[in-house]
Design an enzyme around this catalytic site. Sequence first.
Site, PDB file in Angstrom:
ATOM      1  N   LYS A   1     -51.724  77.320 -54.613  1.00  0.00           N
ATOM      2  CA  LYS A   1     -51.055  78.386 -55.187  1.00  0.00           C
ATOM      3  C   LYS A   1     -52.121  78.844 -56.485  1.00  0.00           C
ATOM      4  O   LYS A   1     -52.896  78.194 -56.855  1.00  0.00           O
ATOM      5  CB  LYS A   1     -49.693  77.936 -55.785  1.00  0.00           C
ATOM      6  CG  LYS A   1     -49.568  76.751 -56.997  1.00  0.00           C
ATOM      7  CD  LYS A   1     -48.259  76.505 -57.000  1.00  0.00           C
ATOM      8  CE  LYS A   1     -48.293  75.553 -58.128  1.00  0.00           C
ATOM      9  NZ  LYS A   1     -46.887  74.989 -58.515  1.00  0.00           N
TER      10      LYS A   1
ATOM     11  N   TYR B   1     -63.777  89.520 -85.841  1.00  0.00           N
ATOM     12  CA  TYR B   1     -62.733  90.212 -86.325  1.00  0.00           C
ATOM     13  C   TYR B   1     -62.087  89.501 -87.666  1.00  0.00           C
ATOM     14  O   TYR B   1     -61.790  88.103 -87.569  1.00  0.00           O
ATOM     15  CB  TYR B   1     -61.703  90.264 -85.236  1.00  0.00           C
ATOM     16  CG  TYR B   1     -62.320  91.320 -84.125  1.00  0.00           C
ATOM     17  CD1 TYR B   1     -62.359  92.653 -84.587  1.00  0.00           C
ATOM     18  CD2 TYR B   1     -62.465  91.099 -82.870  1.00  0.00           C
ATOM     19  CE1 TYR B   1     -62.700  93.680 -83.832  1.00  0.00           C
ATOM     20  CE2 TYR B   1     -62.895  91.858 -81.975  1.00  0.00           C
ATOM     21  CZ  TYR B   1     -63.182  93.172 -82.477  1.00  0.00           C
ATOM     22  OH  TYR B   1     -63.549  94.195 -81.512  1.00  0.00           O
TER      23      TYR B   1
HETATM   24  C1  LIG Z   1     -47.035  73.522 -58.437  1.00  0.00           C
HETATM   25  C2  LIG Z   1     -46.144  72.474 -57.632  1.00  0.00           C
HETATM   26  C3  LIG Z   1     -46.433  71.426 -57.325  1.00  0.00           C
HETATM   27  C4  LIG Z   1     -47.967  70.735 -57.727  1.00  0.00           C
HETATM   28  O1  LIG Z   1     -47.854  70.129 -58.860  1.00  0.00           O
HETATM   29  P1  LIG Z   1     -48.976  69.520 -59.825  1.00  0.00           P
HETATM   30  O2  LIG Z   1     -48.435  69.189 -60.947  1.00  0.00           O
HETATM   31  O3  LIG Z   1     -50.157  70.768 -59.969  1.00  0.00           O
HETATM   32  O4  LIG Z   1     -49.389  68.621 -58.726  1.00  0.00           O
HETATM   33  C5  LIG Z   1     -45.693  70.569 -56.260  1.00  0.00           C
HETATM   34  N1  LIG Z   1     -44.618  70.867 -56.146  1.00  0.00           N
HETATM   35  C6  LIG Z   1     -44.009  72.118 -56.443  1.00  0.00           C
HETATM   36  C7  LIG Z   1     -42.673  72.730 -56.224  1.00  0.00           C
HETATM   37  C8  LIG Z   1     -44.950  72.809 -57.192  1.00  0.00           C
HETATM   38  O5  LIG Z   1     -44.271  74.063 -57.825  1.00  0.00           O
END
Ligand SMILES: *Cc1c(COP(=O)(O)O)cnc(C)c1O
Length: 356
Positions: free
Chosen positions: A38, A251
């Site tokens: 994702k 800045y």
């Molecule tokens: C993002 C996510 C994962 C992966 O989690 P990590 O901590 O990055 O391994 C797994 N399950 C769900 C439902 C997620 O949203």
Amino acid sequence: MSSDARSAVLEVDLAAIVANWQTLRLRHPSGPVAGVVKADGYGLGARQVAAALYAAGCRHFFVAHLDEALAVRDAVPGAMLAVLSGLVPGTEDAYIAHDVTPVLGSLDEIAWWQFGREAILHVDTGMSRLGLDTRELAVLAQDHARLEGLAIRYLMSHLVAAEVPDDPANQLQHQRFASARAMLPAAPGSLANSSGIFLGADFASDLARAGAALYGINPTPGQPNPMRGVVRLSIRVLAVRDVPVGAGVGYNATWTAARPSRIATAALGYADGFHRSLSGRGSACFDGTPIPLVGRVSMDLTTFDVTDHPAVQPGCWLEVIGPHLSPDDVAEAAGTNGYEVLTSLGRRFQRVYRTA
Ligand SMILES: *Cc1c(COP(=O)(O)O)cnc(C)c1O
């Protein structure tokens, strides 16, 4: 003069991501380890990461949104590709046309998905975001007919504090997940995220879902990182100047020279995901030596005190993420986590993918 016009280079080591996946598989012998890609593969390139994992044999992938699934679908032919954020009504046809698996998290979503096809069922065991809540679970337990024709590929839940092994939430969620499974038709389970894989055999399931650890983020904070680093972000020094005592830098002049100083200005800023909260706190590395960031991080530029590093000259490259500065290190200085550091990485870098 060099004709190299690049100002920032992001190298992603796909071979290291695959090696991390292999490490996680050894830690999770009860079932496969899915690649969570994702947010564009945690900022590193979902298509490239998914294709590399697929070539290594990974056949389960998760993304957050349907659009993200469509963007990687053809890179992982035949693999399970599931969308974590739940089913939006009206998108069912796209799921079917592209062989994408929805993760259903409410009675409504279950009703909308009346296609007698595969889906993942999500139960909420403590996150209170998505997934069937206690009431909906009880309704389903009384009325399995609502699941008629649905092939439950996995029953899943998500841990809220897996990176803290002695957090009581882990055991509680483990119990709730077991009782949810007992209330529903038999189906394979999916529980652990990256850190969950390191919680031990109790948290092993038929499918782990690993994101962060694939990308080199430490799944066991406070312990040595069992994962390989996969990112190197190098930035070019654009200018070096001598400034007198009392000169302000950047800045609002939040840093002023207490001695005659040399200031290097490099091509990186908060528009590149280099958090402004690193102002006066972050660092870079030159030849393995840390160099302090001074003054404010601005949109496109960051300044470093190189008074003690005469070898730093215009055209030099500084490491801001890499072997000497992990995403977790940067996160600590920025007051965030490695996930946010990676997913914030900007779009202006030249990206280089390494496969060996
Ligand atoms: C993002 C996510 C994962 C992966 O989690 P990590 O901590 O990055 O391994 C797994 N399950 C769900 C439902 C997620 O949203």
